[in-house]
Scaffold this motif. Structure first.
Motif, PDB file in Angstrom:
ATOM      1  N   GLU A 120      18.233 -47.325 -21.306  1.00 31.52           N
ATOM      2  CA  GLU A 120      17.624 -48.263 -20.268  1.00 31.52           C
ATOM      3  C   GLU A 120      16.414 -48.892 -20.866  1.00 31.52           C
ATOM      4  O   GLU A 120      15.605 -48.326 -21.484  1.00 31.52           O
ATOM      5  CB  GLU A 120      17.315 -47.702 -18.911  1.00 31.52           C
ATOM      6  CG  GLU A 120      16.611 -48.392 -18.211  1.00 31.52           C
ATOM      7  CD  GLU A 120      16.362 -47.572 -16.641  1.00 31.52           C
ATOM      8  OE1 GLU A 120      16.050 -48.245 -15.525  1.00 31.52           O
ATOM      9  OE2 GLU A 120      16.514 -46.443 -16.528  1.00 31.52           O
ATOM     10  N   TRP A 145      24.979 -60.834 -11.773  1.00 28.61           N
ATOM     11  CA  TRP A 145      24.191 -60.059 -12.444  1.00 28.61           C
ATOM     12  C   TRP A 145      23.110 -59.629 -11.886  1.00 28.61           C
ATOM     13  O   TRP A 145      22.323 -58.825 -12.122  1.00 28.61           O
ATOM     14  CB  TRP A 145      24.022 -60.680 -13.945  1.00 28.61           C
ATOM     15  CG  TRP A 145      25.094 -60.410 -14.987  1.00 28.61           C
ATOM     16  CD1 TRP A 145      26.134 -60.981 -15.045  1.00 28.61           C
ATOM     17  CD2 TRP A 145      24.924 -59.421 -16.068  1.00 28.61           C
ATOM     18  NE1 TRP A 145      27.162 -60.250 -16.048  1.00 28.61           N
ATOM     19  CE2 TRP A 145      26.196 -59.597 -16.582  1.00 28.61           C
ATOM     20  CE3 TRP A 145      23.949 -58.815 -16.599  1.00 28.61           C
ATOM     21  CZ2 TRP A 145      26.778 -58.806 -17.832  1.00 28.61           C
ATOM     22  CZ3 TRP A 145      24.386 -58.026 -17.529  1.00 28.61           C
ATOM     23  CH2 TRP A 145      25.707 -57.725 -18.426  1.00 28.61           C
ATOM     24  N   VAL A 148      16.998 -58.496 -13.641  1.00 28.78           N
ATOM     25  CA  VAL A 148      16.897 -57.327 -14.647  1.00 28.78           C
ATOM     26  C   VAL A 148      15.943 -56.330 -13.965  1.00 28.78           C
ATOM     27  O   VAL A 148      15.081 -56.409 -13.254  1.00 28.78           O
ATOM     28  CB  VAL A 148      16.302 -57.819 -15.794  1.00 28.78           C
ATOM     29  CG1 VAL A 148      15.619 -56.685 -16.475  1.00 28.78           C
ATOM     30  CG2 VAL A 148      17.067 -58.759 -16.641  1.00 28.78           C
ATOM     31  N   ASN A 153      21.895 -51.134 -11.383  1.00 30.99           N
ATOM     32  CA  ASN A 153      22.465 -51.316 -12.910  1.00 30.99           C
ATOM     33  C   ASN A 153      21.447 -50.869 -13.794  1.00 30.99           C
ATOM     34  O   ASN A 153      19.899 -50.773 -13.372  1.00 30.99           O
ATOM     35  CB  ASN A 153      22.427 -52.963 -13.136  1.00 30.99           C
ATOM     36  CG  ASN A 153      23.885 -53.526 -12.612  1.00 30.99           C
ATOM     37  OD1 ASN A 153      24.761 -52.761 -12.518  1.00 30.99           O
ATOM     38  ND2 ASN A 153      23.641 -54.696 -12.425  1.00 30.99           N
ATOM     39  N   TYR A 155      20.199 -51.707 -17.662  1.00 33.14           N
ATOM     40  CA  TYR A 155      20.170 -52.603 -18.613  1.00 33.14           C
ATOM     41  C   TYR A 155      19.741 -52.056 -20.019  1.00 33.14           C
ATOM     42  O   TYR A 155      18.720 -51.221 -19.957  1.00 33.14           O
ATOM     43  CB  TYR A 155      19.681 -53.779 -18.277  1.00 33.14           C
ATOM     44  CG  TYR A 155      20.038 -54.543 -17.256  1.00 33.14           C
ATOM     45  CD1 TYR A 155      20.828 -55.427 -17.412  1.00 33.14           C
ATOM     46  CD2 TYR A 155      19.633 -54.438 -15.690  1.00 33.14           C
ATOM     47  CE1 TYR A 155      21.565 -56.505 -16.204  1.00 33.14           C
ATOM     48  CE2 TYR A 155      20.233 -55.272 -14.787  1.00 33.14           C
ATOM     49  CZ  TYR A 155      21.085 -55.976 -15.239  1.00 33.14           C
ATOM     50  OH  TYR A 155      21.778 -56.974 -14.337  1.00 33.14           O
ATOM     51  N   ALA A 157      19.013 -53.438 -23.210  1.00 31.81           N
ATOM     52  CA  ALA A 157      18.626 -54.811 -23.798  1.00 31.81           C
ATOM     53  C   ALA A 157      18.332 -54.644 -25.416  1.00 31.81           C
ATOM     54  O   ALA A 157      17.757 -53.742 -25.868  1.00 31.81           O
ATOM     55  CB  ALA A 157      17.460 -55.346 -23.279  1.00 31.81           C
ATOM     56  N   LEU A 168      22.213 -58.109 -22.944  1.00 31.16           N
ATOM     57  CA  LEU A 168      22.030 -57.337 -22.000  1.00 31.16           C
ATOM     58  C   LEU A 168      23.411 -56.503 -21.717  1.00 31.16           C
ATOM     59  O   LEU A 168      24.415 -56.964 -21.747  1.00 31.16           O
ATOM     60  CB  LEU A 168      21.552 -57.914 -20.783  1.00 31.16           C
ATOM     61  CG  LEU A 168      20.382 -58.567 -20.687  1.00 31.16           C
ATOM     62  CD1 LEU A 168      20.005 -59.317 -19.246  1.00 31.16           C
ATOM     63  CD2 LEU A 168      19.187 -57.538 -20.774  1.00 31.16           C
ATOM     64  N   ALA A 170      25.017 -53.846 -19.466  1.00 31.65           N
ATOM     65  CA  ALA A 170      24.608 -53.090 -18.096  1.00 31.65           C
ATOM     66  C   ALA A 170      25.833 -52.025 -17.851  1.00 31.65           C
ATOM     67  O   ALA A 170      27.094 -52.050 -18.092  1.00 31.65           O
ATOM     68  CB  ALA A 170      24.859 -54.200 -16.844  1.00 31.65           C
ATOM     69  N   LYS A 187      30.922 -50.689 -18.329  1.00 32.37           N
ATOM     70  CA  LYS A 187      29.811 -51.613 -18.814  1.00 32.37           C
ATOM     71  C   LYS A 187      30.426 -52.912 -19.065  1.00 32.37           C
ATOM     72  O   LYS A 187      31.511 -53.416 -19.222  1.00 32.37           O
ATOM     73  CB  LYS A 187      29.749 -50.969 -20.270  1.00 32.37           C
ATOM     74  CG  LYS A 187      28.872 -49.676 -20.400  1.00 32.37           C
ATOM     75  CD  LYS A 187      28.823 -49.078 -21.744  1.00 32.37           C
ATOM     76  CE  LYS A 187      28.026 -47.630 -21.829  1.00 32.37           C
ATOM     77  NZ  LYS A 187      27.705 -47.296 -23.447  1.00 32.37           N
ATOM     78  N   SER A 189      28.421 -56.885 -20.728  1.00 32.58           N
ATOM     79  CA  SER A 189      27.389 -57.370 -21.397  1.00 32.58           C
ATOM     80  C   SER A 189      27.363 -59.025 -21.186  1.00 32.58           C
ATOM     81  O   SER A 189      28.395 -59.760 -20.806  1.00 32.58           O
ATOM     82  CB  SER A 189      27.356 -57.018 -22.887  1.00 32.58           C
ATOM     83  OG  SER A 189      28.826 -57.483 -23.287  1.00 32.58           O
TER      84      SER A 189
END
Length: 202
Positions: A120, A145, A148, A153, A155, A157, A168, A170, A187, A189
């Motif tokens: 994360e 999405w 952030v 979710n 993320y 990064a 990103l 997720a 997942k 992205s």
């Protein structure tokens, strides 16, 4: 010294580009409390001397500076935490008369990532002098999405060191799989590109 000369010097100082080494060595302990100023200076010196950049932090653990360039740095803080920092060119907004709203020429993006099997990330933005900047208007997410850090979710990064991108990934957490073939984690992205003011889909 004349007034014109003083004004020119002040203008040059305002537009001068900051180097990542200086930013790293000035990182406040609010970002990483267990790295002292001496730790940061030693890490930068070790890299520039071609030595292994590893120090013992104030928690008696090992911290490694993996990469240091003029605008990018990556550190492995411990076995479950990394931090990436990127000095990005910033295009200042203009007012109605065409004059820049501010004199900021760089934005510092900091990505802290925690965990091993499930990772994360926390994304923050600062001035090169480590004054916090709002993140919401510097990351433009696609529809669906959310934002952030949304509760549903997790993320992970990653910064694209060569192409000014933010990837990103997720993990959409599923408490109870709908069937035996469905995995507990799905997942997806997205890759966002820095346009001078924000990361956005390109």
């Amino acid at each position: 010294m004349g007034i014109v000369a003083v004004c020119c010097i002040a203008q040059l100082a305002a537009t001068a580009q900051v180097n990542m080494r200086d930013v790293l060595c000035q990182m406040p302990d609010t970002v990483v409390p267990y790295l002292s100023r001496n730790n940061l200076l030693d890490l930068a010196d070790f890299v520039e001397s071609g030595m292994k950049a590893e120090v013992t932090n104030t928690l008696e653990g090992k911290t490694v500076l993996n990469t240091l360039s003029s605008d990018y740095a990556k550190l492995t803080l411990n076995n479950a935490t990394t931090i990436e920092m990127w000095l990005l060119p910033y295009t200042a907004e203009l007012d109605n008369s065409g004059s820049p709203v501010d004199t900021t020429h760089q934005t510092l993006c900091v990505v802290r990532t925690f965990g091993n099997s499930v990772r994360e990330s926390v994304i923050d933005f600062y001035t090169p002098q480590w004054s916090p900047l709002p993140a919401l208007n510097r990351i433009e997410m696609e529809k669906g999405w959310g934002t952030v850090g949304h509760d549903t979710n997790i993320y992970h990064a990653m910064l694209g060191q060569q192409d000014q991108t933010l990837t990103l990934i997720a993990d959409n957490q599923l408490d109870v799989p709908a069937n035996s073939e469905q995995k507990k984690t799905e997942k997806s992205s997205i890759v966002l590109k820095w346009d001078g003011r924000k990361f956005k889909k390109h």
